[in-house]
Design a protein around this motif. Structure first.
Motif, PDB file in Angstrom:
ATOM      1  N   LEU A 128       0.824  -1.206   0.000  1.00 18.64           N
ATOM      2  CA  LEU A 128       0.000   0.000   0.000  1.00 18.64           C
ATOM      3  C   LEU A 128       0.860   1.258   0.000  1.00 18.64           C
ATOM      4  CD1 LEU A 128      -2.755   1.364   0.094  1.00 18.64           C
ATOM      5  CD2 LEU A 128      -2.679   1.149   2.594  1.00 18.64           C
ATOM      6  N   ILE A 129       1.892   1.282   0.810  1.00 23.56           N
ATOM      7  CA  ILE A 129       2.788   2.449   0.852  1.00 23.56           C
ATOM      8  C   ILE A 129       3.437   2.675  -0.509  1.00 23.56           C
ATOM      9  CG2 ILE A 129       4.964   3.297   1.827  1.00 23.56           C
ATOM     10  CD1 ILE A 129       4.080   1.932   4.484  1.00 23.56           C
ATOM     11  N   VAL A 130       3.899   1.593  -1.127  1.00 27.62           N
ATOM     12  CA  VAL A 130       4.526   1.710  -2.451  1.00 27.62           C
ATOM     13  C   VAL A 130       3.507   2.190  -3.485  1.00 27.62           C
ATOM     14  CG1 VAL A 130       5.573   0.366  -4.332  1.00 27.62           C
ATOM     15  CG2 VAL A 130       6.331   0.020  -1.978  1.00 27.62           C
ATOM     16  N   PHE A 131       2.298   1.642  -3.457  1.00 35.96           N
ATOM     17  CA  PHE A 131       1.263   2.054  -4.408  1.00 35.96           C
ATOM     18  C   PHE A 131       0.864   3.514  -4.219  1.00 35.96           C
ATOM     19  CE2 PHE A 131      -0.853  -2.295  -5.520  1.00 35.96           C
ATOM     20  CZ  PHE A 131       0.322  -2.700  -6.127  1.00 35.96           C
ATOM     21  N   VAL A 132       0.734   3.948  -2.978  1.00 41.56           N
ATOM     22  CA  VAL A 132       0.363   5.339  -2.728  1.00 41.56           C
ATOM     23  C   VAL A 132       1.484   6.273  -3.194  1.00 41.56           C
ATOM     24  CG1 VAL A 132      -0.090   7.058  -0.915  1.00 41.56           C
ATOM     25  CG2 VAL A 132      -1.263   4.857  -0.865  1.00 41.56           C
ATOM     26  N   ALA A 133       2.716   5.938  -2.852  1.00 38.93           N
ATOM     27  CA  ALA A 133       3.850   6.778  -3.277  1.00 38.93           C
ATOM     28  C   ALA A 133       3.972   6.793  -4.801  1.00 38.93           C
ATOM     29  CB  ALA A 133       5.144   6.279  -2.642  1.00 38.93           C
ATOM     30  N   GLY A 134       3.848   5.641  -5.425  1.00 33.01           N
ATOM     31  CA  GLY A 134       3.925   5.570  -6.881  1.00 33.01           C
ATOM     32  C   GLY A 134       2.764   6.295  -7.544  1.00 33.01           C
ATOM     33  N   GLY A 135       1.564   6.144  -6.995  1.00 31.10           N
ATOM     34  CA  GLY A 135       0.407   6.842  -7.542  1.00 31.10           C
ATOM     35  C   GLY A 135       0.530   8.345  -7.420  1.00 31.10           C
ATOM     36  N   GLY A 180      -7.765   3.897  -8.927  1.00 26.57           N
ATOM     37  CA  GLY A 180      -6.951   3.985  -7.716  1.00 26.57           C
ATOM     38  C   GLY A 180      -7.593   3.263  -6.551  1.00 26.57           C
ATOM     39  N   LEU A 181      -8.913   3.406  -6.405  1.00 26.39           N
ATOM     40  CA  LEU A 181      -9.637   2.733  -5.330  1.00 26.39           C
ATOM     41  C   LEU A 181      -9.522   1.216  -5.470  1.00 26.39           C
ATOM     42  CD1 LEU A 181     -11.556   3.147  -2.881  1.00 26.39           C
ATOM     43  CD2 LEU A 181     -13.433   2.876  -4.517  1.00 26.39           C
ATOM     44  N   VAL A 182      -9.721   0.712  -6.664  1.00 28.93           N
ATOM     45  CA  VAL A 182      -9.611  -0.735  -6.907  1.00 28.93           C
ATOM     46  C   VAL A 182      -8.178  -1.203  -6.666  1.00 28.93           C
ATOM     47  CG1 VAL A 182      -9.758  -2.517  -8.695  1.00 28.93           C
ATOM     48  CG2 VAL A 182     -11.584  -0.838  -8.446  1.00 28.93           C
ATOM     49  N   LEU A 183      -7.212  -0.390  -7.064  1.00 28.01           N
ATOM     50  CA  LEU A 183      -5.816  -0.743  -6.806  1.00 28.01           C
ATOM     51  C   LEU A 183      -5.548  -0.844  -5.305  1.00 28.01           C
ATOM     52  CD1 LEU A 183      -3.106  -1.261  -8.236  1.00 28.01           C
ATOM     53  CD2 LEU A 183      -2.645   1.171  -8.033  1.00 28.01           C
ATOM     54  N   GLY A 184      -6.085   0.088  -4.539  1.00 25.51           N
ATOM     55  CA  GLY A 184      -5.934   0.038  -3.086  1.00 25.51           C
ATOM     56  C   GLY A 184      -6.655  -1.155  -2.483  1.00 25.51           C
ATOM     57  N   LEU A 185      -7.854  -1.435  -2.967  1.00 23.06           N
ATOM     58  CA  LEU A 185      -8.611  -2.581  -2.452  1.00 23.06           C
ATOM     59  C   LEU A 185      -7.940  -3.912  -2.789  1.00 23.06           C
ATOM     60  CD1 LEU A 185     -12.247  -1.414  -3.301  1.00 23.06           C
ATOM     61  CD2 LEU A 185     -11.282  -1.708  -1.013  1.00 23.06           C
ATOM     62  N   SER A 186      -7.141  -3.931  -3.827  1.00 20.69           N
ATOM     63  CA  SER A 186      -6.509  -5.190  -4.253  1.00 20.69           C
ATOM     64  C   SER A 186      -5.198  -5.487  -3.526  1.00 20.69           C
ATOM     65  CB  SER A 186      -6.267  -5.172  -5.760  1.00 20.69           C
ATOM     66  OG  SER A 186      -5.289  -4.202  -6.081  1.00 20.69           O
ATOM     67  N   ARG A 239      -4.680   9.386  -3.134  1.00 22.12           N
ATOM     68  CA  ARG A 239      -5.672   9.367  -2.061  1.00 22.12           C
ATOM     69  C   ARG A 239      -6.679   8.238  -2.271  1.00 22.12           C
ATOM     70  NH1 ARG A 239      -9.016  14.482  -1.985  1.00 22.12           N
ATOM     71  NH2 ARG A 239      -9.933  13.392  -3.742  1.00 22.12           N
ATOM     72  N   SER A 240      -7.065   7.997  -3.503  1.00 23.41           N
ATOM     73  CA  SER A 240      -7.993   6.909  -3.806  1.00 23.41           C
ATOM     74  C   SER A 240      -7.367   5.550  -3.491  1.00 23.41           C
ATOM     75  CB  SER A 240      -8.410   6.963  -5.278  1.00 23.41           C
ATOM     76  OG  SER A 240      -9.056   8.176  -5.575  1.00 23.41           O
ATOM     77  N   VAL A 241      -6.104   5.399  -3.829  1.00 18.41           N
ATOM     78  CA  VAL A 241      -5.387   4.162  -3.499  1.00 18.41           C
ATOM     79  C   VAL A 241      -5.313   3.993  -1.985  1.00 18.41           C
ATOM     80  CG1 VAL A 241      -3.158   2.964  -3.639  1.00 18.41           C
ATOM     81  CG2 VAL A 241      -4.017   4.192  -5.631  1.00 18.41           C
ATOM     82  N   LEU A 242      -5.018   5.069  -1.284  1.00 16.01           N
ATOM     83  CA  LEU A 242      -4.924   5.039   0.174  1.00 16.01           C
ATOM     84  C   LEU A 242      -6.259   4.664   0.808  1.00 16.01           C
ATOM     85  CD1 LEU A 242      -3.151   5.563   2.681  1.00 16.01           C
ATOM     86  CD2 LEU A 242      -3.909   7.942   2.582  1.00 16.01           C
ATOM     87  N   VAL A 243      -7.342   5.260   0.347  1.00 18.48           N
ATOM     88  CA  VAL A 243      -8.667   4.946   0.895  1.00 18.48           C
ATOM     89  C   VAL A 243      -8.988   3.468   0.689  1.00 18.48           C
ATOM     90  CG1 VAL A 243     -11.146   5.321   0.526  1.00 18.48           C
ATOM     91  CG2 VAL A 243      -9.609   7.275   0.746  1.00 18.48           C
ATOM     92  N   GLY A 244      -8.790   2.975  -0.522  1.00 26.77           N
ATOM     93  CA  GLY A 244      -9.064   1.565  -0.801  1.00 26.77           C
ATOM     94  C   GLY A 244      -8.185   0.632   0.011  1.00 26.77           C
ATOM     95  N   GLY A 245      -6.918   0.968   0.125  1.00 23.66           N
ATOM     96  CA  GLY A 245      -5.989   0.124   0.873  1.00 23.66           C
ATOM     97  C   GLY A 245      -6.272   0.087   2.362  1.00 23.66           C
TER      98      GLY A 245
END
Length: 154
Positions: free
Chosen positions: A32-39, A122-128, A49-55
């Motif tokens: 999640l940290i890597v995805f949020v930073a990369g996003g 981004g939300l789906v990426l965080g949820l995954s 933020r969407s990745v963070l919320v989903g994650g």
């Protein structure tokens, strides 16, 4: 009282399944940290933020599900004479909590999507992040953990 004192285990003799769940949780937060930073770097803050919320929602739900499963196993294990009735009641309680949490998660996602500008990819990426962590950890650590345990048992 710590988790180890309650279950009667020490840190050296942790069940392989519990160890695997710990690896999944830690790895999921790292992903999640890597995805949020990369996003954030590639697409900006609204995507991150969407990745963070989903994650956070996925990881929080996974954590609560893990606790419910541990509670179910503990209660069934501590059941006395009427094991069948206890197992049935505990299973019903577990499924009610599971579906209530699922409905709450859906409502929370709905409210967040209506109140915030959410990027669905981004939300789906965080949820995954949990699913991705399960696949990677089980493929990398699962075989090693269970093969070591089978050697110890032999």
């Amino acid at each position: 009282m710590s988790e180890h004192e309650e279950t009667g285990t020490d840190r050296k003799t942790v069940e392989p399944g519990i160890l695997l769940l710990r690896y999944i949780q830690v790895f999921s937060w790292l992903v999640l940290i890597v995805f949020v930073a990369g996003g954030w770097y590639l697409f900006g803050w609204p995507f991150a933020r969407s990745v963070l919320v989903g994650g956070v929602l996925a990881n929080g739900s996974f954590f609560l599900l893990k606790k419910d499963i541990e509670q179910l196993i503990h209660r069934v294990a501590m059941a006395g004479g009427d094991m069948r009735a206890v197992k049935r009641i505990e299973k019903i309680r577990f499924f009610l909590k599971f579906y209530a949490r699922l409905i709450l998660l859906g409502l929370l996602l709905f409210v967040l999507a209506t109140k915030l500008s959410i990027n669905m990819i981004g939300l789906v990426l965080g949820l995954s992040t949990i699913m991705l962590s399960v696949i990677i950890v089980v493929l990398s650590k699962g075989r090693m953990i269970y093969s070591v345990q089978s050697f110890k048992g032999a």
